[in-house]
Each structure stands twice: as structure tokens, then as C-alpha cells.
Design a protein around this motif. Sequence first.
Motif, mmCIF file in Angstrom:
data_model
loop_
_atom_site.group_PDB
_atom_site.id
_atom_site.type_symbol
_atom_site.label_atom_id
_atom_site.label_comp_id
_atom_site.label_asym_id
_atom_site.label_seq_id
_atom_site.Cartn_x
_atom_site.Cartn_y
_atom_site.Cartn_z
ATOM 1 N N ASN A 108 12.305 96.883 -31.346
ATOM 2 C CA ASN A 108 12.313 97.343 -32.723
ATOM 3 C C ASN A 108 12.887 98.751 -32.807
ATOM 4 O O ASN A 108 12.660 99.590 -31.943
ATOM 5 C CB ASN A 108 10.880 97.298 -33.257
ATOM 6 N N SER A 109 13.588 99.050 -33.891
ATOM 7 C CA SER A 109 14.218 100.356 -34.043
ATOM 8 C C SER A 109 13.213 101.494 -34.167
ATOM 9 O O SER A 109 13.565 102.650 -33.971
ATOM 10 C CB SER A 109 15.152 100.348 -35.249
ATOM 11 N N CYS A 110 11.975 101.187 -34.471
ATOM 12 C CA CYS A 110 10.948 102.225 -34.606
ATOM 13 C C CYS A 110 10.295 102.570 -33.266
ATOM 14 O O CYS A 110 9.482 103.487 -33.197
ATOM 15 C CB CYS A 110 9.873 101.778 -35.580
ATOM 16 N N ARG A 111 10.661 101.859 -32.223
ATOM 17 C CA ARG A 111 10.018 102.051 -30.921
ATOM 18 C C ARG A 111 10.050 103.512 -30.470
ATOM 19 O O ARG A 111 9.037 104.061 -30.048
ATOM 20 C CB ARG A 111 10.667 101.162 -29.869
ATOM 21 N N LYS A 112 11.218 104.143 -30.553
ATOM 22 C CA LYS A 112 11.338 105.535 -30.106
ATOM 23 C C LYS A 112 10.424 106.450 -30.900
ATOM 24 O O LYS A 112 9.785 107.332 -30.339
ATOM 25 C CB LYS A 112 12.778 106.023 -30.218
ATOM 26 N N LEU A 113 10.367 106.256 -32.207
ATOM 27 C CA LEU A 113 9.499 107.077 -33.044
ATOM 28 C C LEU A 113 8.046 106.929 -32.614
ATOM 29 O O LEU A 113 7.334 107.922 -32.453
ATOM 30 C CB LEU A 113 9.652 106.690 -34.518
ATOM 31 N N VAL A 114 7.619 105.703 -32.400
ATOM 32 C CA VAL A 114 6.233 105.440 -31.999
ATOM 33 C C VAL A 114 5.947 106.042 -30.626
ATOM 34 O O VAL A 114 4.950 106.736 -30.434
ATOM 35 C CB VAL A 114 5.936 103.921 -32.010
ATOM 36 N N GLU A 115 6.832 105.795 -29.673
ATOM 37 C CA GLU A 115 6.609 106.289 -28.307
ATOM 38 C C GLU A 115 6.711 107.810 -28.219
ATOM 39 O O GLU A 115 5.843 108.462 -27.634
ATOM 40 C CB GLU A 115 7.620 105.659 -27.345
ATOM 41 N N ASN A 116 7.763 108.369 -28.800
ATOM 42 C CA ASN A 116 7.994 109.817 -28.681
ATOM 43 C C ASN A 116 6.918 110.645 -29.371
ATOM 44 O O ASN A 116 6.685 111.790 -28.996
ATOM 45 C CB ASN A 116 9.365 110.193 -29.232
ATOM 46 N N ASN A 117 6.294 110.073 -30.384
ATOM 47 C CA ASN A 117 5.284 110.812 -31.142
ATOM 48 C C ASN A 117 3.869 110.325 -30.894
ATOM 49 O O ASN A 117 2.946 110.749 -31.579
ATOM 50 C CB ASN A 117 5.620 110.750 -32.635
ATOM 51 N N HIS A 118 3.708 109.438 -29.928
ATOM 52 C CA HIS A 118 2.385 108.934 -29.530
ATOM 53 C C HIS A 118 1.612 108.417 -30.749
ATOM 54 O O HIS A 118 0.479 108.811 -31.011
ATOM 55 C CB HIS A 118 1.599 110.043 -28.812
ATOM 56 N N LEU A 119 2.278 107.507 -31.508
ATOM 57 C CA LEU A 119 1.686 107.000 -32.744
ATOM 58 C C LEU A 119 0.964 105.679 -32.588
ATOM 59 O O LEU A 119 0.276 105.238 -33.509
ATOM 60 C CB LEU A 119 2.778 106.847 -33.818
ATOM 61 N N GLY A 120 1.127 105.018 -31.471
ATOM 62 C CA GLY A 120 0.471 103.735 -31.284
ATOM 63 C C GLY A 120 0.999 103.041 -30.052
ATOM 64 O O GLY A 120 1.717 103.624 -29.258
ATOM 65 N N ILE A 121 0.632 101.790 -29.925
ATOM 66 C CA ILE A 121 1.046 101.015 -28.763
ATOM 67 C C ILE A 121 2.268 100.173 -29.106
ATOM 68 O O ILE A 121 2.513 99.849 -30.265
ATOM 69 C CB ILE A 121 -0.091 100.103 -28.254
#
Length: 69
Positions: free
Chosen positions: A5-18
Motif C-alpha cells: 500500500n502507498s501509505c506503508r512508508k508513512l505508517v512505518e516511518n512515523n510509527h503509526l501502526g502495524i
Amino acid sequence: MQSDNSCRKLVENNHLGIIADSLEEATEKIRNMSEEEYNGYVESIHRISPLIKENYFTKKVLIDGVYTL
């Protein structure tokens, strides 16, 4: 959320979820999550939520697009 998913980097880089490729994988990650890890997600979400609410990321993409033209 699928891991491509295109949001993967946002989630991973900002520690927003799994990130999980299946409901089973997500369930397993949640079961194994420590309270400290959960609290880290909560803190990260509180930190980034004003940016999301104010559409910062959408505005940035649009501005970047204009400057690349």
C-alpha cells in the motif's frame, strides 16, 4: 493494510501502526504487542494527527507537483 500500500512508508516511518498482509498476521502482531509498543503508537498518532487533520500531506503533494512542472 496490504504491505504494498502507498501509505506503508508513512505508517512505518512515523510509527503509526502495524503493517500486515492478512487479518491473521495482524491478529498475531496485536497479540504479541507489548504495552510499551502500543503506547508508542498512541504517542506517535497524537503527534501526527494535527498534520492529517489539516491535510498537510495532501497539500505537500500538490505543492511538490506544481514545482516539478
